[in-house]
Write a protein that holds these residues in place. Sequence first.
Motif, PDB file in Angstrom:
ATOM      1  N   PHE A  32      -6.516 -17.386   1.998  1.00  0.00           N
ATOM      2  CA  PHE A  32      -5.126 -16.963   1.997  1.00  0.00           C
ATOM      3  C   PHE A  32      -5.034 -15.445   1.810  1.00  0.00           C
ATOM      4  O   PHE A  32      -5.845 -14.842   1.106  1.00  0.00           O
ATOM      5  CB  PHE A  32      -4.354 -17.647   0.874  1.00  0.00           C
ATOM      6  N   VAL A  33      -4.032 -14.852   2.430  1.00  0.00           N
ATOM      7  CA  VAL A  33      -3.746 -13.430   2.256  1.00  0.00           C
ATOM      8  C   VAL A  33      -2.252 -13.272   1.996  1.00  0.00           C
ATOM      9  O   VAL A  33      -1.444 -14.095   2.427  1.00  0.00           O
ATOM     10  CB  VAL A  33      -4.149 -12.605   3.497  1.00  0.00           C
ATOM     11  N   PRO A  34      -1.846 -12.217   1.295  1.00  0.00           N
ATOM     12  CA  PRO A  34      -0.423 -12.030   1.013  1.00  0.00           C
ATOM     13  C   PRO A  34       0.325 -11.512   2.231  1.00  0.00           C
ATOM     14  O   PRO A  34      -0.263 -10.958   3.171  1.00  0.00           O
ATOM     15  CB  PRO A  34      -0.428 -10.985  -0.116  1.00  0.00           C
ATOM     16  N   ALA A  35       1.637 -11.694   2.214  1.00  0.00           N
ATOM     17  CA  ALA A  35       2.492 -11.070   3.216  1.00  0.00           C
ATOM     18  C   ALA A  35       2.422  -9.557   3.050  1.00  0.00           C
ATOM     19  O   ALA A  35       2.051  -9.047   1.984  1.00  0.00           O
ATOM     20  CB  ALA A  35       3.928 -11.559   3.052  1.00  0.00           C
ATOM     21  N   THR A  36       2.769  -8.837   4.111  1.00  0.00           N
ATOM     22  CA  THR A  36       2.631  -7.381   4.082  1.00  0.00           C
ATOM     23  C   THR A  36       3.879  -6.716   4.654  1.00  0.00           C
ATOM     24  O   THR A  36       4.535  -7.262   5.546  1.00  0.00           O
ATOM     25  CB  THR A  36       1.418  -6.917   4.910  1.00  0.00           C
ATOM     26  N   LEU A  37       4.193  -5.546   4.156  1.00  0.00           N
ATOM     27  CA  LEU A  37       5.219  -4.694   4.742  1.00  0.00           C
ATOM     28  C   LEU A  37       4.537  -3.626   5.580  1.00  0.00           C
ATOM     29  O   LEU A  37       3.581  -2.988   5.127  1.00  0.00           O
ATOM     30  CB  LEU A  37       6.076  -4.051   3.655  1.00  0.00           C
ATOM     31  N   ASN A  38       4.990  -3.470   6.820  1.00  0.00           N
ATOM     32  CA  ASN A  38       4.459  -2.442   7.720  1.00  0.00           C
ATOM     33  C   ASN A  38       2.950  -2.557   7.878  1.00  0.00           C
ATOM     34  O   ASN A  38       2.185  -1.685   7.450  1.00  0.00           O
ATOM     35  CB  ASN A  38       4.839  -1.046   7.216  1.00  0.00           C
ATOM     36  N   ASP A  39       2.531  -3.656   8.470  1.00  0.00           N
ATOM     37  CA  ASP A  39       1.111  -3.859   8.745  1.00  0.00           C
ATOM     38  C   ASP A  39       0.531  -2.615   9.419  1.00  0.00           C
ATOM     39  O   ASP A  39       1.111  -2.099  10.386  1.00  0.00           O
ATOM     40  CB  ASP A  39       0.947  -5.067   9.671  1.00  0.00           C
TER      41      ASP A  39
END
Length: 224
Positions: A32-39
């Motif tokens: 699992f990986v976290p959600a991201t802002l501005n990949d």
Amino acid sequence: MDSGAQRVSAELPPLLRVYEDGLVERLVGSGFVPATLNDPQTGVSSKDVLISPESAVSARLYLPKLTCNRRKLPILVYFRGGAFCIESAFSFLDHRYLNILVNEANVVAVFVEYRRAPEHLLPVAYDDCWAALEWVSSHSVGRGANYEPWLTDYADFDRIFLGGDSAGGNIVHNVAMRARAQSLPHNVRVRGALPIPVSTNREKGALQERSFGISNTELRFHSG
């Protein structure tokens, strides 16, 4: 076998193993990986939302990098693959793929986290994904209860599409047929569905070209 070791009651190689105490060991799948802002690669932003507190159905939402043109964007409700029993909307491979897809297609994506087998056999996954589509559709008349601003502010509810890979393709078919037979909130209509998308390799950022299903009777495990 060590007398202290847990006994295997059922397994579905090479995907998972079930122990007598009910523990499910998933043998494959990315972390699992976290959600991201501005990949950093695509500029796409993502965040996680809870759709139903009762069933714990959730989703990861994706929003492409916005331009000065504030025209509202199509909605893609996406269902993951994984034989109904592995992977997640929060897995690394799926997260990377959705970032690429949303950037190239310029859509608002709702990547549904449905409950997995064998803890939850079909039709649970179908019902979870239908509930997610109903939730999306409920935003078409503005900010109601449990609203999501990325949908109300940026999404065009006249352009809702379904997509999915592998087992997700099977879910697309089931949900699309249900949408034809049963009304969505506010008479929202699904405009298109992609049960077997083209291209070949999700790990390289492309949809897989296969679709299948598992019923309650078929999802029986062989003793280990």
